[in-house]
Motif scaffolding. Structure first.
Motif, PDB file in Angstrom:
ATOM      1  N   PRO A 180     -46.068   8.183  -6.956  1.00 33.83           N
ATOM      2  CA  PRO A 180     -47.407   7.665  -6.669  1.00 33.83           C
ATOM      3  C   PRO A 180     -48.020   8.400  -5.479  1.00 33.83           C
ATOM      4  CG  PRO A 180     -45.718   6.174  -5.821  1.00 33.83           C
ATOM      5  CD  PRO A 180     -44.991   7.313  -6.458  1.00 33.83           C
ATOM      6  N   GLY A 181     -49.327   8.300  -5.353  1.00 40.68           N
ATOM      7  CA  GLY A 181     -49.979   8.814  -4.139  1.00 40.68           C
ATOM      8  C   GLY A 181     -50.248  10.298  -4.124  1.00 40.68           C
ATOM      9  N   LEU A 182     -50.146  10.984  -5.265  1.00 37.81           N
ATOM     10  CA  LEU A 182     -50.464  12.417  -5.266  1.00 37.81           C
ATOM     11  C   LEU A 182     -51.971  12.602  -5.424  1.00 37.81           C
ATOM     12  CD1 LEU A 182     -47.564  13.641  -7.593  1.00 37.81           C
ATOM     13  CD2 LEU A 182     -47.741  13.975  -5.120  1.00 37.81           C
ATOM     14  N   THR A 183     -52.424  13.849  -5.278  1.00 36.55           N
ATOM     15  CA  THR A 183     -53.874  14.079  -5.385  1.00 36.55           C
ATOM     16  C   THR A 183     -54.300  14.131  -6.852  1.00 36.55           C
ATOM     17  OG1 THR A 183     -53.547  16.448  -5.377  1.00 36.55           O
ATOM     18  CG2 THR A 183     -53.918  15.411  -3.229  1.00 36.55           C
ATOM     19  N   GLY A 184     -55.598  13.919  -7.064  1.00 38.22           N
ATOM     20  CA  GLY A 184     -56.133  13.924  -8.422  1.00 38.22           C
ATOM     21  C   GLY A 184     -55.922  15.258  -9.113  1.00 38.22           C
ATOM     22  N   GLY A 185     -56.039  16.362  -8.346  1.00 36.92           N
ATOM     23  CA  GLY A 185     -55.841  17.685  -8.934  1.00 36.92           C
ATOM     24  C   GLY A 185     -54.443  17.852  -9.502  1.00 36.92           C
ATOM     25  N   VAL A 186     -53.473  17.311  -8.783  1.00 33.93           N
ATOM     26  CA  VAL A 186     -52.083  17.421  -9.245  1.00 33.93           C
ATOM     27  C   VAL A 186     -51.878  16.569 -10.496  1.00 33.93           C
ATOM     28  CG1 VAL A 186     -49.679  16.967  -8.625  1.00 33.93           C
ATOM     29  CG2 VAL A 186     -51.205  17.990  -6.955  1.00 33.93           C
ATOM     30  N   TYR A 187     -52.464  15.372 -10.512  1.00 26.92           N
ATOM     31  CA  TYR A 187     -52.349  14.519 -11.707  1.00 26.92           C
ATOM     32  C   TYR A 187     -53.025  15.178 -12.904  1.00 26.92           C
ATOM     33  CZ  TYR A 187     -50.458  10.546  -9.111  1.00 26.92           C
ATOM     34  OH  TYR A 187     -49.659   9.725  -8.366  1.00 26.92           O
ATOM     35  N   LEU A 188     -54.179  15.821 -12.656  1.00 22.88           N
ATOM     36  CA  LEU A 188     -54.863  16.496 -13.751  1.00 22.88           C
ATOM     37  C   LEU A 188     -54.002  17.616 -14.297  1.00 22.88           C
ATOM     38  CD1 LEU A 188     -57.394  16.849 -15.479  1.00 22.88           C
ATOM     39  CD2 LEU A 188     -58.308  18.375 -13.724  1.00 22.88           C
ATOM     40  N   ALA A 189     -53.388  18.383 -13.383  1.00 24.23           N
ATOM     41  CA  ALA A 189     -52.481  19.458 -13.813  1.00 24.23           C
ATOM     42  C   ALA A 189     -51.350  18.877 -14.661  1.00 24.23           C
ATOM     43  CB  ALA A 189     -51.925  20.200 -12.602  1.00 24.23           C
ATOM     44  N   ALA A 190     -50.846  17.717 -14.258  1.00 22.23           N
ATOM     45  CA  ALA A 190     -49.753  17.082 -15.011  1.00 22.23           C
ATOM     46  C   ALA A 190     -50.216  16.648 -16.399  1.00 22.23           C
ATOM     47  CB  ALA A 190     -49.208  15.878 -14.244  1.00 22.23           C
ATOM     48  N   ARG A 234     -58.397   6.844 -10.906  1.00 18.68           N
ATOM     49  CA  ARG A 234     -59.243   6.808  -9.698  1.00 18.68           C
ATOM     50  C   ARG A 234     -59.131   8.112  -8.942  1.00 18.68           C
ATOM     51  NH1 ARG A 234     -57.749   1.516  -9.336  1.00 18.68           N
ATOM     52  NH2 ARG A 234     -55.940   1.969  -8.041  1.00 18.68           N
ATOM     53  N   ARG A 235     -57.872   8.575  -8.808  1.00 14.54           N
ATOM     54  CA  ARG A 235     -57.638   9.788  -8.002  1.00 14.54           C
ATOM     55  C   ARG A 235     -58.207  11.045  -8.655  1.00 14.54           C
ATOM     56  NH1 ARG A 235     -54.031   9.771  -3.505  1.00 14.54           N
ATOM     57  NH2 ARG A 235     -53.628   7.590  -3.026  1.00 14.54           N
ATOM     58  N   LEU A 236     -58.315  11.027  -9.974  1.00 14.90           N
ATOM     59  CA  LEU A 236     -58.898  12.185 -10.655  1.00 14.90           C
ATOM     60  C   LEU A 236     -60.306  12.447 -10.146  1.00 14.90           C
ATOM     61  CD1 LEU A 236     -57.810  11.753 -14.404  1.00 14.90           C
ATOM     62  CD2 LEU A 236     -57.008  13.455 -12.788  1.00 14.90           C
ATOM     63  N   PHE A 237     -60.998  11.338  -9.812  1.00 15.58           N
ATOM     64  CA  PHE A 237     -62.397  11.497  -9.408  1.00 15.58           C
ATOM     65  C   PHE A 237     -62.580  11.476  -7.891  1.00 15.58           C
ATOM     66  CE2 PHE A 237     -64.017  11.590 -13.550  1.00 15.58           C
ATOM     67  CZ  PHE A 237     -63.256  10.734 -14.322  1.00 15.58           C
ATOM     68  N   SER A 272     -53.486  19.905  -3.463  1.00 15.96           N
ATOM     69  CA  SER A 272     -52.481  19.890  -2.401  1.00 15.96           C
ATOM     70  C   SER A 272     -51.216  19.171  -2.900  1.00 15.96           C
ATOM     71  CB  SER A 272     -53.092  19.175  -1.198  1.00 15.96           C
ATOM     72  OG  SER A 272     -52.088  18.594  -0.428  1.00 15.96           O
ATOM     73  N   GLY A 273     -50.075  19.800  -2.692  1.00 17.25           N
ATOM     74  CA  GLY A 273     -48.809  19.219  -3.147  1.00 17.25           C
ATOM     75  C   GLY A 273     -48.376  19.725  -4.509  1.00 17.25           C
ATOM     76  N   LEU A 274     -49.157  20.659  -5.071  1.00 19.83           N
ATOM     77  CA  LEU A 274     -48.839  21.168  -6.414  1.00 19.83           C
ATOM     78  C   LEU A 274     -47.452  21.803  -6.452  1.00 19.83           C
ATOM     79  CD1 LEU A 274     -50.262  21.669  -9.245  1.00 19.83           C
ATOM     80  CD2 LEU A 274     -50.643  23.984  -8.410  1.00 19.83           C
ATOM     81  N   MET A 275     -47.096  22.526  -5.371  1.00 14.76           N
ATOM     82  CA  MET A 275     -45.827  23.260  -5.355  1.00 14.76           C
ATOM     83  C   MET A 275     -44.637  22.391  -4.947  1.00 14.76           C
ATOM     84  SD  MET A 275     -46.539  26.182  -6.433  1.00 14.76           S
ATOM     85  CE  MET A 275     -48.036  27.054  -6.780  1.00 14.76           C
ATOM     86  N   ASP A 276     -44.866  21.100  -4.735  1.00 20.44           N
ATOM     87  CA  ASP A 276     -43.772  20.226  -4.314  1.00 20.44           C
ATOM     88  C   ASP A 276     -43.277  19.336  -5.444  1.00 20.44           C
ATOM     89  OD1 ASP A 276     -45.639  19.677  -1.265  1.00 20.44           O
ATOM     90  OD2 ASP A 276     -44.110  21.197  -1.727  1.00 20.44           O
ATOM     91  N   CYS A 277     -43.631  19.699  -6.650  1.00 14.69           N
ATOM     92  CA  CYS A 277     -43.325  18.806  -7.771  1.00 14.69           C
ATOM     93  C   CYS A 277     -42.386  19.457  -8.775  1.00 14.69           C
ATOM     94  CB  CYS A 277     -44.624  18.372  -8.459  1.00 14.69           C
ATOM     95  SG  CYS A 277     -45.693  17.468  -7.344  1.00 14.69           S
ATOM     96  N   GLY A 278     -41.418  20.190  -8.278  1.00 17.35           N
ATOM     97  CA  GLY A 278     -40.360  20.690  -9.152  1.00 17.35           C
ATOM     98  C   GLY A 278     -40.536  22.118  -9.622  1.00 17.35           C
ATOM     99  N   LEU A 279     -41.738  22.676  -9.510  1.00 17.56           N
ATOM    100  CA  LEU A 279     -41.944  24.049  -9.973  1.00 17.56           C
ATOM    101  C   LEU A 279     -42.431  24.927  -8.823  1.00 17.56           C
ATOM    102  CD1 LEU A 279     -43.706  23.679 -13.456  1.00 17.56           C
ATOM    103  CD2 LEU A 279     -41.280  23.915 -12.962  1.00 17.56           C
TER     104      LEU A 279
END
Lengths: 523, 463
Positions: free
Chosen positions: A244-254, A437-440, A446-453
């Protein structure tokens, strides 16, 4: 035994050797032995279920045909009155229907039992945790391998026999092979007897250079899709979705990578299995046809998991549209003739029922029901409003055959697909709300590179996706493997080596990564 | 006829295509492996490849890093007039020891084998790293394949057989590739890092200072109940292999530091279990921790850490081993640790850390909930006898200019349970903190133990 494991590779090699040992006319027996062995190796205790289904359906099909023939023979009796003939026809029809319903209810019932057991187990554990402070221990139930697939294949076969589309199979072992054939048992396609049954009945099943070369190339392509793209994307997706608590950009990438993952995983598996089957000179029905190049949502579902879509269309949707109650609805809405309401009324219930059932085939949670309703509404609207949309586009002078419009259409289809995946995902409702909510509100990456890849992994993913797009463009005109085989030998060799080393070096199997098994295997 | 010729030409073309593609694949693999797989710093590469190069080996020592740094095979070869080799690697469990010994027996005419009993390895499943550092260099493909297939999970098979996969963790830079090619083309393809140096015949040089403090949570100790059946199975296989091949086998335990032996509660029980198994196969078992002082004695400074003996005293150990091999029936050993260590000497201290927050006390800083306000150090004097002692903890500071130490603060124990004293110290993972630990006999004030300067290394999870 997953399709990308070394054990499966060893199994295929042993199956080919067994295939060669048998005389050509009897090689179907070698395939039957291999398929039974595959089932026993993967889940030996559960083979009784597929044997039960194959036996009951085989017997029922024979009985349905026999009952029909007996009725026809009775009708030929000289001197029968019209009333008597009507009675005979009614009795024959009822008996045939009874056999059909009993057999279908029995086998579908087994499927439903296994599907809902997990749902009730989870519900029971949640309730006991809430009221007793600790979840009660409920024994886990092993789900028979491929039950969703072979049950549907068997049911479709039985319905075809009932509708007198062809004569039933006389040889039980051949029918068993049709159901248990190992390249299609785990994740489909949901085969139709006229196609796969006849393929397996070819007078001579031969090992030819063309088939081995084509099959091997398809297997390599499938491994690339699964091991290099799907499993890599899966690392990121599972990491993000449980954080939880990641940025919208990271969720969109996911969400984007989740859609890519499911497509590459499923189509990759299909490439491997079609390749394996081709080696034995048996063509499996295709399950994908460049789905993201679809022109509309209905068209997408004619290109994605084609065997499932066509099965529901032929055995659920069409019968519903011609059912008496749907006819009543159509009649009742006749006064709305010429309006969109009339068009929607004619299709909405069959479409919604079909799609809710399709959703439930995938899973029994509320997410899957919502997924079914989501696509049901979209398809109903698409079917109803497609003429109007074309009219508007024409008036606006939009060039629907231009490259830009096609790109827009692909992106639109992709976004709709992502939406459906999001609805059906196992993430909780509150988490889904937070992600939306976070998408918008928080679009940063930020944090994209901290999620396993790492950067290298994203570069590989990007390369993989570009490659798939190029293949899709080529695939519009001809089969991409046939296209590759026509190239100069040096170029062919380069392409093979490139794919091979991509799989070998970057495939996700090893200590650093947690390779997930095929996603559609749970069905 | 024409059709047949065309058909033959087609098949010839196909065969050439397949062979050419396969050959290209092999060449590309070998090329990439050469420029990407960095094994220039691998000790086991040198140890194992050197072993193959030896003209003859009749006596082999097979073990872990405990053996790697302390058995002087060069000296043993001189003293015994035999060909001795130290074929040990870092961190293998019994699965790997078995295959290492099996390979040694296949490659050379071994008649005597010394196999180390690393007691804690009986309970710790082997690490993936340890398999590769052995399997990568085994010449016998059946042994290599069997080792990988036995030691690894199925998901590791690809990484086990193809080292290029493991090494391809990032796209390498040109400068890195150039450096690696140069290193590999050097005549001496041997490791030199300054403090590790190859001595020959499989022994590596390592020295250091052990401060006689033991982090209780940082050592691998197991209880009887934690013995892994698979490790026990392979220990048995080692004995069966030697029995089958007519090889004289001796099982041994390398010398550990005394503080480690004291705090390893189940040590003697497990040693007795292994001794029992050895007796079943009529295999001698020797515990080098029980050598009589008159034959071999180690001082506290003769260790690099709690479990590794200093290579500097390897010659002494080699002299003892040579004497033992010549006359194994002599009374070289005490019966037990209590027979050897009879007084109440404090040989060191053990310690444990815990972290205090407003949510509670946690054993790992990474698992602590809330903000860590202080750290607790529980310190226990280590002796074979029971003693009544006080622990004094003093924080030190070091003046780099004058290279002197001075006391900063002396802590009073906030709690005492038996001989274990707990101290509350500030928690600051960003800085190194030095302490002096002193142990005094209660009542008399006699100084029983003192560290010179104890740098309490921050663990990874605290950095």
């Amino acid at each position: 035994m997953t399709a990308t494991s070394l054990r499966f590779l060893a199994f295929v090699i042993c199956s080919v050797i067994l295939f060669l040992v048998f005389p050509r006319k009897h090689r179907w027996i070698a395939l039957l032995i291999s398929s039974v062995a595959f089932f026993l190796i993967s889940a030996k205790e559960l083979i009784l279920f597929i044997l039960f289904t194959s036996a009951t359906v085989f017997f029922a099909a024979g009985l349905i045909e026999k009952t029909g023939k007996q009725g026809d023979d009775k009708l030929k009796t000289p001197g029968l009155e019209k009333e008597d003939k009507k009675k005979i026809r009614k009795e024959t029809s009822s008996r045939r229907r009874l056999i059909l319903i009993l057999t279908i209810v029995l086998n579908i019932g087994i499927l439903v039992f296994f599907k809902v057991f997990g749902f009730f187990t989870a519900a029971w554990e949640a309730l006991t945790k809430l009221f007793q402070g600790g979840a009660a221990d409920v024994p886990a139930l092993l789900v028979p391998l491929g039950i969703s697939y072979y049950t549907f294949s068997a049911t479709g076969y039985l319905l075809d026999i009932y509708w007198k589309r062809y004569a039933p199979e006389k040889n039980y072992l051949r029918f068993l092979l049709f159901l248990i054939y190992f390249p299609h048992i785990l994740q489909g396609p949901i085969s139709r007897y006229p196609k796969l049954g006849q393929e397996l009945k070819k007078s001579e099943l031969r090992l030819t250079w063309d088939n081995v070369a084509y099959g091997t190339a398809r297997i390599l392509l499938g491994c690339f899709k699964k091991l290099v793209i799907a499993d890599r994307a899966g690392i990121f997706v599972s990491d993000v979705m449980k954080t939880p608590g990641l940025t919208g950009g990271v969720y969109l990438a996911a969400l984007i990578l989740d859609a890519i993952q499911i497509y590459m995983d499923f189509s990759g598996y299909m490439e491997i299995m079609c390749g394996v089957s081709r080696i034995f000179n048996v063509e499996l029905e295709p399950n994908f046809n460049l789905p993201f190049l679809a022109v509309s949502v209905p068209d997408f579902w004619r290109r994605w998991h084609m065997s499932l879509g066509s099965w529901f269309r032929d055995y659920v949707y069409y019968p519903l549209t011609v059912s008496s109650w749907n006819k009543k609805i159509t009649k009742a809405t006749a006064k709305w003739k010429g309006t969109y309401l009339k068009k929607i009324a004619a299709v909405i219930l069959p479409v919604l029922i079909t799609w809710i059932l399709t959703g439930l085939w995938h899973g029994t949670g509320p997410g899957y029901v919502m997924w079914g309703v989501y696509y049901g509404i979209l398809i109903a609207l698409s079917v109803t409003l497609s003429d109007k949309v074309q009219e508007i586009l024409g008036k606006a002078h939009v060039k629907t055959d231009s490259v830009w419009y096609r790109i827009f259409r692909t992106v639109k289809i992709f976004i709709i697909f992502m939406g459906g995946r999001f609805l059906a995902s196992s993430v909780s409702f509150s988490q889904k709300g937070q992600i939306l909510r976070r998408l918008f509100t928080s679009p940063s990456l930020s944090g994209l590179m901290d999620c396993g890849l790492r950067t290298k992994d994203f570069a590989i993913l990007a390369l993989g996706v570009v490659l798939m797009i190029v293949m899709a463009v080529i695939g519009q005109k001809e089969d991409v493997i046939d296209w590759a085989r026509k190239r100069h030998p040096v170029l062919k060799s380069v392409m093979i080596l490139f794919l091979f080393f991509m799989v070998f070096l970057f495939g996700i199997y090893g200590s650093q990564y947690d390779a997930t098994s095929f996603m559609y295997q749970q069905f | 006829m024409k059709e047949k010729r065309q058909n033959n030409r087609k098949w010839l073309g196909r065969t050439i295509f397949v062979l050419a593609t396969l050959a290209a694949a092999v060449l590309i693999y070998l090329g990439l492996d050469f420029v990407i797989s960095d094994d220039t710093s691998s000790l086991s590469r040198v140890t194992i490849l050197n072993f193959y190069q030896e003209e003859s080996v009749d006596t082999v020592f097979v073990g872990t890093s405990h053996t790697l740094y302390c058995v002087d095979a060069v000296r043993l070869t001189e003293k015994l007039d035999r060909s001795v080799y130290n074929l040990s690697t870092s961190g293998p469990d019994y699965v790997k020891l078995y295959y290492l010994l099996k390979e040694a027996v296949r490659a050379k005419d071994i008649d005597t084998a010394f196999v180390e009993m690393s007691i804690s390895r009986l309970g710790i499943p082997g690490t993936g790293t340890a398999t590769y550092i052995i399997s990568d260099y085994l010449k016998s493909f059946p042994n290599k394949a069997a080792l990988i297939l036995d030691a690894e999970d199925e998901t590791e098979y690809m990484n086990g057989f193809f080292r290029l996969r493991r090494n391809f963790t990032a796209i390498p830079r040109i400068s890195e590739i150039k450096w690696l090619i140069n290193k590999k083309l050097e005549e001496k393809y041997i490791l030199h890092t300054g403090w590790e140096q190859y001595r020959g015949r499989g022994e590596w040089y390592r020295t250091g200072d052990f401060d006689r403090t033991i982090d209780f949570d940082g050592t691998d100790t197991i209880s009887k109940q934690e013995i892994v059946p698979e490790e026990w199975e392979y220990l048995t296989k080692i004995m069966e292999l030697c029995s089958r091949k007519g090889i004289r086998l001796v099982l041994y335990v390398t010398p550990y530091s005394v503080p480690y032996l004291i705090q390893y509660r189940d040590y003697e029980q497990i040693v007795d279990m292994v001794r029992g198994l050895a007796d079943e196969y009529s295999v001698p078992f020797i515990d080098l921790n029980l050598i009589r002082d008159e034959y071999f004695h180690l001082e506290p400074e003769d260790y690099t850490d709690f479990e590794h003996m200093d290579t500097e005293v390897g010659e002494q150990l080699a002299d003892f081993l040579a004497d033992y091999i010549r006359d194994p029936d002599r009374d070289w050993f005490y019966d037990s640790l209590r027979d050897k260590y009879t007084d109440d000497t404090v040989y060191g201290v053990g310690y444990r850390k815990s972290f205090v927050t407003d949510k509670g006390i946690f054993s790992k800083s990474t698992e602590a909930k809330g903000t860590i306000s202080e750290m607790r150090l529980q310190i226990e004097p280590l002796s074979f006898s029971s003693i009544d002692a006080e622990v004094v903890l003093t924080e030190l500071s070091h003046d780099d200019t004058t290279d002197t130490w001075s006391d900063v603060h002396t802590y009073t124990a906030i709690q005492k349970e038996g001989n274990t004293s707990s101290f509350a110290v500030p928690y600051d993972p960003s800085s190194r903190v030095y302490y002096r630990i002193e142990v005094f006999r209660t009542g008399t004030g006699e100084l029983l133990f003192e560290t010179e300067s104890f740098f309490r290394e921050w663990s990874e999870d605290e950095r």
